[in-house]
Design a protein around this motif. Structure first.
Motif, short mmCIF file in Angstrom:
data_model
loop_
_atom_site.label_atom_id
_atom_site.label_comp_id
_atom_site.label_asym_id
_atom_site.label_seq_id
_atom_site.Cartn_x
_atom_site.Cartn_y
_atom_site.Cartn_z
N ARG A 36 22.37 29.17 22.46
CA ARG A 36 21.06 29.24 21.69
C ARG A 36 20.42 28.05 21.42
O ARG A 36 19.08 27.88 21.74
CB ARG A 36 21.40 29.79 20.31
CG ARG A 36 20.13 30.11 19.36
CD ARG A 36 20.48 30.26 18.00
NE ARG A 36 19.38 30.51 17.30
CZ ARG A 36 18.32 29.72 16.75
NH1 ARG A 36 18.65 28.28 17.06
NH2 ARG A 36 17.28 30.02 16.01
N GLU A 37 21.14 26.78 21.23
CA GLU A 37 20.48 25.58 21.24
C GLU A 37 19.79 25.19 22.76
O GLU A 37 18.81 24.66 22.43
CB GLU A 37 21.70 24.37 20.94
CG GLU A 37 22.08 24.64 19.33
CD GLU A 37 23.48 23.73 19.08
OE1 GLU A 37 23.79 23.01 20.11
OE2 GLU A 37 23.78 23.89 18.03
N MET A 40 16.62 27.48 23.20
CA MET A 40 15.48 27.27 22.11
C MET A 40 14.70 25.92 22.70
O MET A 40 13.44 25.68 22.49
CB MET A 40 15.95 27.16 20.60
CG MET A 40 16.52 28.44 20.16
SD MET A 40 15.03 29.68 20.49
CE MET A 40 15.78 31.30 20.37
N LEU A 43 12.69 26.61 25.40
CA LEU A 43 11.28 27.45 25.17
C LEU A 43 10.49 26.60 24.11
O LEU A 43 9.26 26.69 24.39
CB LEU A 43 11.69 28.79 24.53
CG LEU A 43 12.40 29.72 24.98
CD1 LEU A 43 12.90 30.93 24.34
CD2 LEU A 43 11.65 30.43 26.26
N LYS A 44 10.94 26.00 23.23
CA LYS A 44 10.22 25.22 22.11
C LYS A 44 9.73 23.74 22.50
O LYS A 44 8.80 23.36 22.41
CB LYS A 44 10.89 25.14 20.71
CG LYS A 44 11.25 26.72 20.24
CD LYS A 44 11.73 26.49 18.83
CE LYS A 44 11.89 27.78 18.23
NZ LYS A 44 12.52 27.73 16.87
N GLU A 45 10.84 22.98 22.92
CA GLU A 45 10.57 21.68 22.90
C GLU A 45 9.97 21.28 24.53
O GLU A 45 9.10 20.48 24.75
CB GLU A 45 11.91 20.56 23.02
CG GLU A 45 12.21 20.80 21.44
CD GLU A 45 13.93 20.27 21.38
OE1 GLU A 45 13.82 19.26 21.99
OE2 GLU A 45 14.54 20.51 20.62
N LEU A 67 20.38 37.40 19.80
CA LEU A 67 19.97 36.27 20.49
C LEU A 67 19.13 36.57 21.54
O LEU A 67 17.72 36.08 21.48
CB LEU A 67 21.15 35.49 21.25
CG LEU A 67 20.94 34.14 21.87
CD1 LEU A 67 19.98 33.34 20.99
CD2 LEU A 67 21.85 33.54 22.50
N GLU A 70 15.94 37.55 19.91
CA GLU A 70 15.02 36.35 19.21
C GLU A 70 14.58 35.36 20.37
O GLU A 70 13.22 34.84 20.23
CB GLU A 70 16.32 35.51 18.51
CG GLU A 70 15.74 34.16 18.02
CD GLU A 70 16.66 33.30 17.29
OE1 GLU A 70 16.44 32.13 16.87
OE2 GLU A 70 18.00 33.46 17.56
N CYS A 71 15.29 35.32 21.36
CA CYS A 71 14.55 34.74 22.94
C CYS A 71 13.17 35.10 22.89
O CYS A 71 12.32 34.59 23.43
CB CYS A 71 15.44 34.43 23.78
SG CYS A 71 16.91 33.55 23.47
N VAL A 74 10.52 34.35 20.59
CA VAL A 74 10.28 32.82 20.61
C VAL A 74 9.33 32.58 21.98
O VAL A 74 8.09 31.79 21.83
CB VAL A 74 11.51 31.93 20.62
CG1 VAL A 74 11.13 30.52 20.94
CG2 VAL A 74 12.08 31.94 19.26
N SER A 75 9.77 33.09 22.90
CA SER A 75 8.87 33.05 24.24
C SER A 75 7.58 33.52 23.94
O SER A 75 6.60 32.97 24.46
CB SER A 75 9.56 33.91 25.17
OG SER A 75 9.41 35.17 25.25
N THR A 78 5.58 30.83 22.12
CA THR A 78 5.58 29.63 22.61
C THR A 78 4.80 29.83 23.96
O THR A 78 4.54 28.81 24.66
CB THR A 78 6.69 28.82 23.11
OG1 THR A 78 7.62 29.79 23.70
CG2 THR A 78 7.55 28.73 21.75
#
Length: 91
Positions: A36-37, A40, A43-45, A67, A70-71, A74-75, A78
């Motif tokens: 997950r780390e 994420m 995707l985010k950073e 998970l 959630e991905c 988030v995608s 972002t």
């Protein structure tokens, strides 16, 4: 940084915009935190597209399924791409 010797997944850069994660064996709560780390962050950073390869996965539990959901969310937030490939009958 991932230790490829002990990690249950491999990170494979495809190009500057896309990164793939190849999982093996069981995909569940034991894998989720580190994976997950990494996802994420991609995707985010780094605003990278993410591919999850389940070709070599034998089982998947509900926390892993959560998970993946959630991905996807988030995608969407972002404006990146999140794809799951290699889904087999065992999963």
């Amino acid at each position: 940084m991932i230790n490829c010797e002990t990690s249950p997944f491999r990170v494979i850069p495809i190009n500057d915009e896309t990164i793939a994660f190849r999982l093996e064996g069981e995909f569940g709560k034991d894998v989720n935190k580190e994976l997950r780390e990494e996802i994420m962050a991609a995707l985010k950073e780094f605003q990278q597209n993410v591919i999850i390869d389940l070709t070599r996965v034998d089982t998947i539990d509900t926390s892993a399924a959560a998970l993946l959901v959630e991905c996807i969310r988030v995608s969407e937030d972002t404006n990146t791409s999140f794809k799951v490939i290699g889904i087999n009958n065992r999963v």
